[in-house]
Design a protein around this motif. Sequence first.
Motif, mmCIF file in Angstrom:
data_model
loop_
_atom_site.group_PDB
_atom_site.id
_atom_site.type_symbol
_atom_site.label_atom_id
_atom_site.label_comp_id
_atom_site.label_asym_id
_atom_site.label_seq_id
_atom_site.Cartn_x
_atom_site.Cartn_y
_atom_site.Cartn_z
ATOM 1 N N VAL A 29 -23.138 18.763 15.363
ATOM 2 C CA VAL A 29 -22.881 18.730 13.922
ATOM 3 C C VAL A 29 -24.190 18.353 13.237
ATOM 4 O O VAL A 29 -24.761 17.287 13.515
ATOM 5 C CB VAL A 29 -21.780 17.730 13.536
ATOM 6 N N ASP A 30 -24.661 19.206 12.363
ATOM 7 C CA ASP A 30 -25.934 18.967 11.678
ATOM 8 C C ASP A 30 -25.694 18.271 10.342
ATOM 9 O O ASP A 30 -24.625 18.370 9.741
ATOM 10 C CB ASP A 30 -26.641 20.307 11.457
ATOM 11 N N ASN A 31 -26.735 17.547 9.914
ATOM 12 C CA ASN A 31 -26.739 16.976 8.562
ATOM 13 C C ASN A 31 -25.565 16.012 8.353
ATOM 14 O O ASN A 31 -24.829 16.108 7.365
ATOM 15 C CB ASN A 31 -26.696 18.105 7.529
ATOM 16 N N MET A 32 -25.394 15.069 9.268
ATOM 17 C CA MET A 32 -24.259 14.147 9.229
ATOM 18 C C MET A 32 -24.674 12.811 8.611
ATOM 19 O O MET A 32 -25.471 12.073 9.200
ATOM 20 C CB MET A 32 -23.730 13.924 10.648
ATOM 21 N N PRO A 33 -24.149 12.443 7.443
ATOM 22 C CA PRO A 33 -24.461 11.139 6.842
ATOM 23 C C PRO A 33 -23.897 10.010 7.697
ATOM 24 O O PRO A 33 -22.838 10.151 8.329
ATOM 25 C CB PRO A 33 -23.760 11.194 5.481
ATOM 26 N N ALA A 34 -24.592 8.892 7.700
ATOM 27 C CA ALA A 34 -24.139 7.752 8.501
ATOM 28 C C ALA A 34 -22.737 7.307 8.115
ATOM 29 O O ALA A 34 -21.926 6.920 8.958
ATOM 30 C CB ALA A 34 -25.129 6.598 8.356
ATOM 31 N N ALA A 55 -23.045 15.616 19.619
ATOM 32 C CA ALA A 55 -24.405 15.302 19.178
ATOM 33 C C ALA A 55 -24.466 15.512 17.676
ATOM 34 O O ALA A 55 -24.180 16.596 17.172
ATOM 35 C CB ALA A 55 -25.428 16.184 19.892
ATOM 36 N N LEU A 56 -24.804 14.465 16.960
ATOM 37 C CA LEU A 56 -24.859 14.495 15.498
ATOM 38 C C LEU A 56 -26.306 14.401 15.044
ATOM 39 O O LEU A 56 -27.041 13.499 15.461
ATOM 40 C CB LEU A 56 -24.061 13.313 14.921
ATOM 41 N N VAL A 57 -26.711 15.334 14.201
ATOM 42 C CA VAL A 57 -28.084 15.335 13.685
ATOM 43 C C VAL A 57 -28.129 14.524 12.394
ATOM 44 O O VAL A 57 -27.451 14.848 11.415
ATOM 45 C CB VAL A 57 -28.591 16.772 13.439
ATOM 46 N N TYR A 58 -28.915 13.470 12.424
ATOM 47 C CA TYR A 58 -29.049 12.555 11.275
ATOM 48 C C TYR A 58 -30.533 12.439 10.949
ATOM 49 O O TYR A 58 -31.346 12.078 11.813
ATOM 50 C CB TYR A 58 -28.474 11.186 11.637
ATOM 51 N N LEU A 69 -27.632 3.302 9.691
ATOM 52 C CA LEU A 69 -27.300 3.941 10.968
ATOM 53 C C LEU A 69 -27.183 2.937 12.116
ATOM 54 O O LEU A 69 -26.203 2.999 12.872
ATOM 55 C CB LEU A 69 -28.329 5.016 11.304
ATOM 56 N N PRO A 70 -28.120 1.989 12.296
ATOM 57 C CA PRO A 70 -27.947 1.007 13.374
ATOM 58 C C PRO A 70 -26.638 0.234 13.271
ATOM 59 O O PRO A 70 -26.014 -0.082 14.294
ATOM 60 C CB PRO A 70 -29.168 0.080 13.208
ATOM 61 N N MET A 71 -26.200 -0.068 12.053
ATOM 62 C CA MET A 71 -24.927 -0.782 11.893
ATOM 63 C C MET A 71 -23.749 0.094 12.309
ATOM 64 O O MET A 71 -22.790 -0.383 12.930
ATOM 65 C CB MET A 71 -24.775 -1.239 10.433
ATOM 66 N N VAL A 72 -23.816 1.384 11.963
ATOM 67 C CA VAL A 72 -22.765 2.313 12.361
ATOM 68 C C VAL A 72 -22.705 2.428 13.885
ATOM 69 O O VAL A 72 -21.620 2.437 14.485
ATOM 70 C CB VAL A 72 -23.012 3.693 11.721
ATOM 71 N N MET A 73 -23.863 2.482 14.515
ATOM 72 C CA MET A 73 -23.893 2.581 15.972
ATOM 73 C C MET A 73 -23.282 1.347 16.625
ATOM 74 O O MET A 73 -22.569 1.453 17.633
ATOM 75 C CB MET A 73 -25.333 2.777 16.448
#
Length: 287
Positions: A29-34, A55-58, A69-73
């Motif tokens: 999935v491309d262009n995925m907001p956090a 696989a998500l492209v961010y 993003l680190p918080m989402v992870m």
Amino acid sequence: MDILIISGLSGGGKSKAASFLEDMGFYIVDNMPAAMILKFAEFCSCGSGRYDRIALVYDVRTTNDPTELPMVMERLRNMETACHLLFLEADAETIIRRYKETRRRHPLAEKCDSLEEAVKAEQAMMAPVRQAADYIIDTSHTSTAQLRGELLRAFGSVEDQKGGLAVSITSFGFKYGLPMEADLVLDVRFMPNPFYIEELRNLTGLDRPVSDYVFSFQQTKDYLEKIEDLLKFTLPLYAEEGKTVLVIAVGCTGGHHRSVAITHTLAEEIRKLGYQVSEQHRDMNRN
């Protein structure tokens, strides 16, 4: 469920990486907001195994706050989801050269006075993401094949690392000429020739008496062992390089006896290594 987030600098190789990962079975999935990643992960977890590898492209196009993003992870990992971050980058000179070659606009071009300034601005913006990365690949001096190889080693299964390589192995007779499509040619004319044994002359290497005769000599067994070692070493490298079909040609004088027996045995050994194998005998039925 495995989630791989592909991030990095514009011009660093994210698109190529995504295409290679898609070939390895990842759902891209491309262009995925956090902010959408958690919702998407929840949706995929209900997919009955359809979305086991994602696989998500961010990248900077969707980045409002790079610390998000680190918080989402971290929240994904608390959901017992295997989550990793891949960051692709290149030095500023390489990125600028790539943009000039493709004539594409940098995502930050409208906010900056020059391409160099845009590259430096993106490096600063994406620094928190880079710091959180599990894998960092610098593609400044990396070929497409080398990038594919690194991704296979990091994220590929055993099947992926074979790269979908199919091996076609064929016997032939030198007196009829080399197979034009051959990548690797093996000459077995040094082996004792069943043609000179009257009861074997009209048989082929697929017949048990001929095969037994060919393999009754220690030199045949030693040769096959060395060829198998060579293939164990080279086949993964061909797959890593991106080759999809490798043609091996095994030749004797007429293509009836020795080459046929060796080809048949080699095909079985390569199949045991987990590769797709097709076996042909080009000249076996020639008079």
